[in-house]
Enzyme design. Structure first.
Site, PDB file in Angstrom:
ATOM      1  CG  ASP A   8      32.498  34.600  46.654  1.00  0.00           C
ATOM      2  OD1 ASP A   8      32.544  35.226  45.449  1.00  0.00           O
ATOM      3  OD2 ASP A   8      33.048  35.028  47.544  1.00  0.00           O
ATOM      4  CG  ASP A  10      37.640  38.803  44.860  1.00  0.00           C
ATOM      5  OD1 ASP A  10      38.795  38.709  44.975  1.00  0.00           O
ATOM      6  OD2 ASP A  10      36.883  38.697  43.794  1.00  0.00           O
ATOM      7  CB  THR A  42      33.797  34.997  40.365  1.00  0.00           C
ATOM      8  OG1 THR A  42      34.554  36.207  40.702  1.00  0.00           O
ATOM      9  CG2 THR A  42      33.958  34.533  39.070  1.00  0.00           C
ATOM     10  N   GLY A  43      31.819  37.403  40.382  1.00  0.00           N
ATOM     11  CA  GLY A  43      31.522  38.471  39.741  1.00  0.00           C
ATOM     12  C   GLY A  43      32.683  38.801  38.680  1.00  0.00           C
ATOM     13  CE  LYS A 198      28.891  35.079  42.856  1.00  0.00           C
ATOM     14  NZ  LYS A 198      29.577  34.991  44.022  1.00  0.00           N
ATOM     15  CG  ASP A 221      32.733  36.487  51.066  1.00  0.00           C
ATOM     16  OD1 ASP A 221      32.639  36.177  49.881  1.00  0.00           O
ATOM     17  OD2 ASP A 221      33.329  37.638  51.654  1.00  0.00           O
ATOM     18  CG  ASN A 224      28.165  38.480  45.362  1.00  0.00           C
ATOM     19  OD1 ASN A 224      28.843  38.442  46.414  1.00  0.00           O
ATOM     20  ND2 ASN A 224      28.895  38.519  44.219  1.00  0.00           N
TER      21      ASN A 224
END
Length: 269
Positions: A8, A10, A42-43, A198, A221, A224
């Protein structure tokens, strides 16, 4: 032996200042040199991770991959699309109506652009566009209908956390069947194709690469990241992870300000 490491961005790869620590870069370089796939999950859109891919030595490599928009897209870092899950225009209309009925700001994301209707440029949307480096365009609903070749990938209600808390309690019941709905950050409520996640994208990529789940590590973290942490042979929660993630992770590493990703790569590779 771990062959694929899903990371991930962020709150995981990046520290609180939005930077990748030198020790983390070094660990990724070593892993990639050893032939491991380092997959940023990632988003964000691909344009929002390009600088990080360059720092990690992964940019413009046909043998390295990115899962973006929370699993809606799988691409090589040479920008070849391997899988894409899209929303329908009717989905956009329903999400926009829901947001506006509740005085919330809505944005529609495509692979290259973020669209908002007039009046939707709030603080959170402006910050998001700047953070991920995506072009922000304002269009009326009539102009949106007239756009050729529109590829709606993700809808986002970006607003104050208390408002999103409320929206999740009054959301139409069918939304959870029609979309993958997740809260990626306190002020981010996201809607993607029901097959987009994901963990699903990671599973599809692993299948293409003929990599077993036991040979995968996933590091995250937030909520998601729960699915991919469960799906990987070694699921790693950052030291700063939400309690739900820490509870189901196989391992817990240092936080994002203390080289948690690099520590995990070196310890459990």
């Amino acid at each position: 032996m771990i062959k694929l490491i899903a990371v991930d961005i962020d709150g995981t790869l990046l520290n609180d200042q939005g930077q990748i620590l030198p020790a983390t870069i070094q660990a990724v370089h070593q892993a990639a040199a050893a032939g491991k796939k380092i997959v940023l999950c990632t988003g964000r859109p691909l344009c929002g991770v390009t600088d990080y891919l360059k720092q990690l030595g992964l940019w413009q490599r046909a043998d390295q991959y990115v899962i973006s928009y929370n699993g809606s897209l799988i691409q090589t870092t040479t920008q070849e699309t391997l899988m894409s899950h899209q929303l329908q225009f009717s989905d956009y209309l329903d999400l926009l109506e829901f947001a506006h009925q509740n005085q919330a700001a809505f944005s529609l994301l495509t692979p290259a652009c973020m669209y908002v209707t007039p009046g939707d440029k709030n603080r959170v949307i402006l910050k998001e566009a700047t953070t991920v480096g995506i072009e922000l365009q304002t269009r009326t609903l009539a102009e949106m209908r007239a756009l050729p070749n529109l590829i709606p990938v993700k809808g986002m209600i970006l607003d104050e956390p208390a408002k999103l808390d409320y929206l999740q309690t009054v959301m139409p019941k069918d939304f959870k069947q029609r979309f993958t709905v997740l809260r990626s950050q306190k002020d981010h409520l996201e809607f993607t194709h029901p097959l987009a996640s994901k963990e699903s994208a990671l599973s599809q990529l692993a299948g293409l690469l003929k990599i077993e789940p036991t040979a995968m590590m996933a590091i995250g973290d937030e909520q998601n990241d729960l699915g991919m942490i469960k799906a990987a042979g070694i699921g790693v929660a950052m030291g700063n992870a939400v309690p739900q993630l820490r509870a189901i992770a196989d391992q817990v590493t240092a936080d994002n300000n203390h080289n948690g990703v690099g520590e995990a790569i070196l310890k459990w590779r």
